[in-house]
Each structure stands twice: as C-alpha cells, then as structure tokens.
Write a protein that holds these residues in place. Structure first.
Motif, mmCIF file in Angstrom:
data_model
loop_
_atom_site.group_PDB
_atom_site.id
_atom_site.type_symbol
_atom_site.label_atom_id
_atom_site.label_comp_id
_atom_site.label_asym_id
_atom_site.label_seq_id
_atom_site.Cartn_x
_atom_site.Cartn_y
_atom_site.Cartn_z
ATOM 1 N N GLN A 61 0.870 -1.278 -0.050
ATOM 2 C CA GLN A 61 0.036 0.047 -0.034
ATOM 3 C C GLN A 61 0.863 1.320 0.023
ATOM 4 O OE1 GLN A 61 -3.315 -0.708 -0.114
ATOM 5 N NE2 GLN A 61 -2.489 -2.748 -0.228
ATOM 6 N N GLY A 62 2.102 1.036 -0.084
ATOM 7 C CA GLY A 62 2.862 2.211 -0.218
ATOM 8 C C GLY A 62 3.638 2.539 1.366
ATOM 9 N N TRP A 63 3.543 1.953 2.333
ATOM 10 C CA TRP A 63 3.934 2.311 3.568
ATOM 11 C C TRP A 63 5.467 1.808 3.527
ATOM 12 C CZ3 TRP A 63 1.721 4.559 7.621
ATOM 13 C CH2 TRP A 63 0.315 4.560 7.444
ATOM 14 N N ARG A 64 6.376 2.438 4.220
ATOM 15 C CA ARG A 64 7.527 1.907 4.535
ATOM 16 C C ARG A 64 7.828 1.122 5.845
ATOM 17 N NH1 ARG A 64 10.855 6.488 5.284
ATOM 18 N NH2 ARG A 64 9.298 7.716 5.026
ATOM 19 N N VAL A 65 8.021 -0.183 5.825
ATOM 20 C CA VAL A 65 7.726 -1.138 6.815
ATOM 21 C C VAL A 65 8.646 -1.750 7.476
ATOM 22 C CG1 VAL A 65 6.054 -2.949 7.583
ATOM 23 C CG2 VAL A 65 5.431 -1.431 5.656
ATOM 24 N N THR A 66 8.603 -1.836 8.744
ATOM 25 C CA THR A 66 9.568 -2.522 9.593
ATOM 26 C C THR A 66 8.559 -3.697 10.424
ATOM 27 O OG1 THR A 66 11.022 -0.673 10.151
ATOM 28 C CG2 THR A 66 11.176 -2.687 11.477
ATOM 29 N N GLY A 67 9.043 -4.960 10.351
ATOM 30 C CA GLY A 67 8.477 -5.973 10.940
ATOM 31 C C GLY A 67 9.297 -6.662 11.846
ATOM 32 N N VAL A 68 8.696 -6.809 13.141
ATOM 33 C CA VAL A 68 9.449 -7.312 14.351
ATOM 34 C C VAL A 68 9.058 -8.559 14.974
ATOM 35 C CG1 VAL A 68 10.720 -6.883 16.678
ATOM 36 C CG2 VAL A 68 10.251 -5.067 14.849
ATOM 37 N N ASP A 69 9.794 -9.642 15.092
ATOM 38 C CA ASP A 69 9.084 -10.887 15.696
ATOM 39 C C ASP A 69 10.324 -11.527 16.080
ATOM 40 O OD1 ASP A 69 6.488 -12.490 15.079
ATOM 41 O OD2 ASP A 69 8.177 -13.802 15.951
ATOM 42 N N PHE A 70 10.150 -12.609 17.267
ATOM 43 C CA PHE A 70 11.273 -13.406 17.815
ATOM 44 C C PHE A 70 11.309 -14.762 17.279
ATOM 45 C CE2 PHE A 70 9.146 -14.739 22.228
ATOM 46 C CZ PHE A 70 8.435 -15.591 21.407
ATOM 47 N N SER A 71 10.425 -14.734 16.358
ATOM 48 C CA SER A 71 10.503 -16.211 15.575
ATOM 49 C C SER A 71 11.534 -16.271 14.331
ATOM 50 C CB SER A 71 9.228 -16.840 15.480
ATOM 51 O OG SER A 71 9.474 -17.964 14.393
ATOM 52 N N GLN A 72 12.583 -16.643 14.241
ATOM 53 C CA GLN A 72 13.427 -16.777 13.045
ATOM 54 C C GLN A 72 12.712 -17.309 11.863
ATOM 55 O OE1 GLN A 72 16.266 -15.347 12.535
ATOM 56 N NE2 GLN A 72 17.527 -15.164 14.356
ATOM 57 N N VAL A 73 12.249 -18.425 12.135
ATOM 58 C CA VAL A 73 11.211 -19.274 11.060
ATOM 59 C C VAL A 73 10.240 -18.620 10.788
ATOM 60 C CG1 VAL A 73 10.113 -21.614 10.730
ATOM 61 C CG2 VAL A 73 12.111 -21.493 12.208
ATOM 62 N N GLY A 74 9.665 -17.823 11.425
ATOM 63 C CA GLY A 74 8.330 -16.993 10.947
ATOM 64 C C GLY A 74 8.999 -16.151 10.201
ATOM 65 N N LEU A 75 10.137 -15.279 10.635
ATOM 66 C CA LEU A 75 10.664 -14.116 9.751
ATOM 67 C C LEU A 75 11.193 -14.866 8.361
ATOM 68 C CD1 LEU A 75 12.498 -12.196 12.544
ATOM 69 C CD2 LEU A 75 10.469 -11.378 11.218
ATOM 70 N N ARG A 76 11.736 -15.801 8.509
ATOM 71 C CA ARG A 76 12.057 -16.499 6.938
ATOM 72 C C ARG A 76 11.017 -16.523 6.131
ATOM 73 N NH1 ARG A 76 14.369 -21.992 8.085
ATOM 74 N NH2 ARG A 76 15.437 -20.944 9.659
ATOM 75 N N LYS A 77 9.697 -17.188 6.581
ATOM 76 C CA LYS A 77 8.799 -17.032 5.652
ATOM 77 C C LYS A 77 8.123 -15.698 5.313
ATOM 78 C CE LYS A 77 5.948 -21.034 6.959
ATOM 79 N NZ LYS A 77 5.135 -21.785 7.833
ATOM 80 N N ALA A 78 8.292 -14.803 6.187
ATOM 81 C CA ALA A 78 7.913 -13.575 5.924
ATOM 82 C C ALA A 78 8.598 -12.914 4.821
ATOM 83 C CB ALA A 78 7.917 -12.533 7.156
ATOM 84 N N ARG A 79 9.936 -12.946 4.809
ATOM 85 C CA ARG A 79 10.792 -12.649 3.839
ATOM 86 C C ARG A 79 10.429 -13.434 2.575
ATOM 87 N NH1 ARG A 79 14.984 -13.610 7.369
ATOM 88 N NH2 ARG A 79 15.327 -11.433 8.299
ATOM 89 N N LEU A 80 10.249 -14.387 2.480
ATOM 90 C CA LEU A 80 9.672 -15.174 1.334
ATOM 91 C C LEU A 80 8.600 -14.552 0.696
ATOM 92 C CD1 LEU A 80 10.334 -19.117 2.032
ATOM 93 C CD2 LEU A 80 11.570 -17.628 0.241
ATOM 94 N N LEU A 81 7.545 -14.423 1.662
ATOM 95 C CA LEU A 81 6.280 -13.736 1.398
ATOM 96 C C LEU A 81 6.442 -12.377 0.602
ATOM 97 C CD1 LEU A 81 3.112 -14.053 1.121
ATOM 98 C CD2 LEU A 81 3.124 -13.014 3.367
ATOM 99 N N ALA A 82 7.423 -11.486 1.036
ATOM 100 C CA ALA A 82 7.922 -10.295 0.559
ATOM 101 C C ALA A 82 8.407 -10.272 -0.836
ATOM 102 C CB ALA A 82 8.580 -9.409 1.380
ATOM 103 N N GLU A 83 9.365 -11.244 -0.647
ATOM 104 C CA GLU A 83 9.914 -11.537 -2.154
ATOM 105 C C GLU A 83 8.983 -11.963 -3.179
ATOM 106 O OE1 GLU A 83 14.121 -13.148 -0.295
ATOM 107 O OE2 GLU A 83 13.170 -14.326 -2.033
#
Ligand SMILES: C[S@@+](CC[C@H](N)C(=O)[O-])C[C@H]1O[C@@H](n2cnc3c(N)ncnc32)[C@H](O)[C@@H]1O
Length: 201
Positions: free
Chosen positions: A54-76
């Motif tokens: 939507q045009g926001w400059r976003v920072t996402g924070v979480d303590f799950s490395q595995v969750g973040l890996r999936k988040a990175r893939l989704l963004a890609e």
C-alpha cells in the motif's frame, strides 16, 4: 510461548495463518496517509507485506526466526521490501515517535508483557500517527470461536486503554469486534477480538 515454540509452530512449509492481511488492518489503515509503519509480532508477514504494497515503509519485528524467514519469502514473492528485525518484544524499544502507524496484532502474552509492548508501541507513534492493537478478546473462550484457550493471554479493551494512560495517545476506539469464521466447526459462531485504535494528536 517461547521463540523456540513459535519456530516449531512455523516449521511447516505452508503458512500457519494466511497470506491475506487481517481484515481489521485493511478497514483501519486503507485511508491513512502513508508513511513509516511498524508491525510488532509480525509473524509470517501477512500484514507487513500488505502495508508495503500500500506504499508504507515497513519494519516487521518478531522473535521467531522461522516466522521471519517465511515473511521474507512472502515479501519477495510479492515484490515488496520490508525491514525484518528479529527481537524479543519484551525489552524491545523502537525509536520514539518514529512511525506514522504501529500495529500489534494477535500478540497473546500475559498482562505484564502486553503492557510493556503496548507502551513501547505507543511511544513509537509519531505526531499525527496511529496505533492499532488487535487481539483475541477475553470473551472469546465462552462466546466466540478458536484462539488461545488460556485466559491469561487474552485481552481486555479496558486493560489496553489503561496501558495507554500517560503515553499521550488519544483512544479513538476500544471495542470487541466480531470476526466471521468460515470453519464449519464454528457452527456459525464468530471469533471475538478486541480492537483498540489510538492516535497521537
Ligand atoms: C498469533 S501470531 C500473530 C502474527 C501476526 N501478527 C499476524 O497477525 O499474522 C503471534 C506472533 O507473536 C510472536 N511473538 C510472541 N511473543 C513474542 C515476543 N515476546 N517477542 C517477539 N515476538 C513474539 C510470535 O512469534 C508470533 O509470530
């Protein structure tokens, strides 16, 4: 739950949740002026990625490395950039007044942790910015459907409002909202969430 327990929950190839943003985020954020957004407890990234689209400059924070890996893939896959940060939110202090939008969605933690995170989230809201907190409501066990069954991690709108006292934010909404559930096992029941929206004037 610990970061390791969340890593195990997120370990499957499929998304644990969905790639679609939370409907309450879409309803509340669509008309906001874009700027910097902070998604605390971003999980697999569905809301952070939608905000970036939507045009926001976003920072996402979480303590799950595995969750973040999936988040990175989704963004890609969706062709957007998000800054991902691995951190325990209990003790994490984002920059003060740095974000036009801060969201905390479904971070079901005990009250003392919730209070620390909500207050840090509030401090991160820039002048004119918005804080959105959405979580499973304490009434959900008896009258709703799904979600955690441990009452100690459920939210109460009045408690979140109390958390915000002295932060300088003005509470605009604090209410229980219904979320329709497609699962046939719900037998027509909706999930009951609490939604708090607050703004720094
Ligand atoms: C139910 S998921 C919600 C994810 C996301 N907000 C969403 O709506 O899709 C809760 C998330 O909170 C994260 N979490 C729980 N406790 C945390 C903590 N102390 N610090 C950082 N993240 C935490 C978990 O790793 C998990 O990704």
């Amino acid at each position: 739950m610990s970061a390791e327990e969340w890593d195990r929950r997120y370990a499957g190839r499929e998304l644990l949740w969905t790639a679609a943003p939370t409907r309450f985020l879409v309803a509340e954020a669509t008309d906001l002026v874009r700027g910097r957004a902070l998604d605390l407890a971003c999980g697999e990234g569905r809301n952070a990625v939608w905000l970036a689209e939507q045009g926001w400059r976003v920072t996402g924070v979480d303590f799950s490395q595995v969750g973040l890996r999936k988040a990175r893939l989704l963004a890609e896959r969706r062709g957007v950039e998000v800054a991902w940060v691995c951190a325990d939110l209990v003790g994490y202090r984002p920059d003060r007044g740095a974000y036009e939008l801060v969201i905390v969605f479904y971070l079901q933690v005990p009250a003392h942790e919730r209070r620390a995170v909500v207050r840090a989230a509030a401090d991160a809201v820039a002048p004119g910015g918005t804080l959105l907190v959405v979580a499973h409501d304490s009434s959900n066990i008896e009258r709703g459907y799904g979600g955690p069954q441990d009452p100690r991690v459920l939210y109460d709108g009045a408690a979140v409002v109390a958390d915000l006292e002295g932060t300088g934010l003005e509470v605009e909404r604090a209410e229980v909202v219904e979320r329709r559930v497609d699962d046939p096992a719900a037998g027509g029941r909706s999930a009951l969430d609490v939604l708090v929206r607050a703004r720094r004037g």
